[in-house]
Design an enzyme around this catalytic site. Structure first.
Site, PDB file in Angstrom:
ATOM      1  CB  SER A  81       4.544   1.040  -2.963  1.00  0.00           C
ATOM      2  OG  SER A  81       3.406   1.357  -2.211  1.00  0.00           O
TER       3      SER A  81
HETATM    4  N1  SAH Z   1       3.199   1.012   2.897  1.00  0.00           N
HETATM    5  C1  SAH Z   1       2.877  -0.361   2.573  1.00  0.00           C
HETATM    6  C2  SAH Z   1       2.003  -0.502   1.341  1.00  0.00           C
HETATM    7  C3  SAH Z   1       0.660  -0.042   1.651  1.00  0.00           C
HETATM    8  S1  SAH Z   1      -0.689  -0.643   0.703  1.00  0.00           S
HETATM    9  C4  SAH Z   1       4.109  -1.222   2.429  1.00  0.00           C
HETATM   10  O1  SAH Z   1       5.226  -0.710   2.558  1.00  0.00           O
HETATM   11  O2  SAH Z   1       3.955  -2.415   2.230  1.00  0.00           O
HETATM   12  C5  SAH Z   1      -1.900   0.370   1.492  1.00  0.00           C
HETATM   13  C6  SAH Z   1      -2.362  -0.104   2.843  1.00  0.00           C
HETATM   14  O3  SAH Z   1      -3.258   0.852   3.359  1.00  0.00           O
HETATM   15  C7  SAH Z   1      -3.133  -1.421   2.785  1.00  0.00           C
HETATM   16  O4  SAH Z   1      -2.520  -2.380   3.591  1.00  0.00           O
HETATM   17  C8  SAH Z   1      -4.521  -1.043   3.307  1.00  0.00           C
HETATM   18  O5  SAH Z   1      -5.146  -2.055   4.072  1.00  0.00           O
HETATM   19  C9  SAH Z   1      -4.213   0.183   4.142  1.00  0.00           C
HETATM   20  N2  SAH Z   1      -5.370   1.057   4.410  1.00  0.00           N
HETATM   21  C10 SAH Z   1      -6.427   1.346   3.603  1.00  0.00           C
HETATM   22  N3  SAH Z   1      -7.266   2.195   4.228  1.00  0.00           N
HETATM   23  C11 SAH Z   1      -6.720   2.456   5.454  1.00  0.00           C
HETATM   24  C12 SAH Z   1      -7.127   3.252   6.567  1.00  0.00           C
HETATM   25  N4  SAH Z   1      -8.275   3.951   6.567  1.00  0.00           N
HETATM   26  N5  SAH Z   1      -6.334   3.279   7.648  1.00  0.00           N
HETATM   27  C13 SAH Z   1      -5.169   2.574   7.700  1.00  0.00           C
HETATM   28  N6  SAH Z   1      -4.746   1.801   6.683  1.00  0.00           N
HETATM   29  C14 SAH Z   1      -5.507   1.736   5.571  1.00  0.00           C
END
Ligand code: SAH
Length: 230
Positions: A81
């Site tokens: 993000s």
């Molecule tokens: N917080 C992260 C950015 C997250 S992007 C950082 O600091 O880099 C969102 C993430 O959520 C992605 O990696 C995606 O694979 C994950 N995601 C999507 N659906 C999910 C679920 N049901 N459970 C856990 N993670 C999930």
């Protein structure tokens, strides 16, 4: 590593001191121009954002943009993000030193690293196993010892470690998952983007008050969808 006599070539690709200095300055500029200028005031959050080496969580390709004002690709169709969003969501949780926090959507591990210095324990769940593994390795390599990473479905939360003082969700479900509400302590805070996949979403701040869940819409946002586990 200290090299004496010039025989030891040292690590394969040590960051040159000048490059480290440049990154430190870029990070200070990011805090000033992207965070303070936009109204982030929590001193502990600003300090954490100034301290965590964001470039270590960005793949080599886009690493040069690690301190810019936008999200970046981290592989597997996912993103790290924008720094402002990380700071905003972290501040909204009102993190306290004794808190135990759950994150859903580990991604690069950067958000977990930012939380790591602000609270006692961070639990983070990522559904894409290779991302979970890479984040876990990076967090360990960089010394973030109070972060536990799990490859799994965030819709389930982390029941064995519940209840949590705060929950941060960094992918967008269409509605707030009940399991996460159940795993929040009384008085606990949850920050979560809610809305249609790839469409209009709003960042929602929830607080588990004595009279039930208090809900406040804080910001229009766009996050990757929270996918359903199999
Ligand atoms: N917080 C992260 C950015 C997250 S992007 C950082 O600091 O880099 C969102 C993430 O959520 C992605 O990696 C995606 O694979 C994950 N995601 C999507 N659906 C999910 C679920 N049901 N459970 C856990 N993670 C999930």
């Amino acid at each position: 590593m200290l090299t004496l006599g010039g025989c030891d070539p040292g690590p394969a690709h040590p960051a040159a001191p000048a490059q480290e200095q440049e990154r430190l300055l870029a990070r200070a500029r990011m805090v000033r121009e992207q965070l303070v200028a936009r109204g982030i005031t929590d001193a502990r959050v600003l300090e954490a954002m100034a301290r965590v080496p964001r470039h270590e969580f960005v793949p080599a390709g886009p690493r040069g943009e690690a301190y810019e004002d936008w999200p970046l690709p981290i592989g597997h169709g996912q993103t790290i993000s924008q720094p402002y969003i990380v700071a905003f969501m972290t501040a909204a949780l009102e993190p306290k030193a004794e808190d135990r926090v759950l994150e859903i959507g580990t991604g690069s591990g950067y958000q977990a690293a930012v939380l790591s210095g602000l609270v006692t324990e961070v639990y983070t769940v990522e559904i894409v196993a290779p991302l979970a593994q890479r984040a876990e390795a990076d967090l360990r390599r960089l010394g973030y010892g109070n972060v536990k990473v799990r490859a799994g479905d965030g819709y389930l939360g982390w029941p064995e470690a519940a209840p949590f003082d705060a929950i941060i969700v960094t992918c967008a479900p269409e509605k707030v998952p009940q399991a996460l509400v159940d795993q929040l302590k009384a008085g606990g805070r949850m920050i979560i983007p809610v809305g249609s996949p790839w469409g209009a979403q709003e960042l929602v701040l929830l607080r588990k008050g004595p009279g039930g869940l208090e809900r406040q819409v804080v910001l229009p946002v766009r996050f990757v969808p929270m996918v359903k586990g199999r």
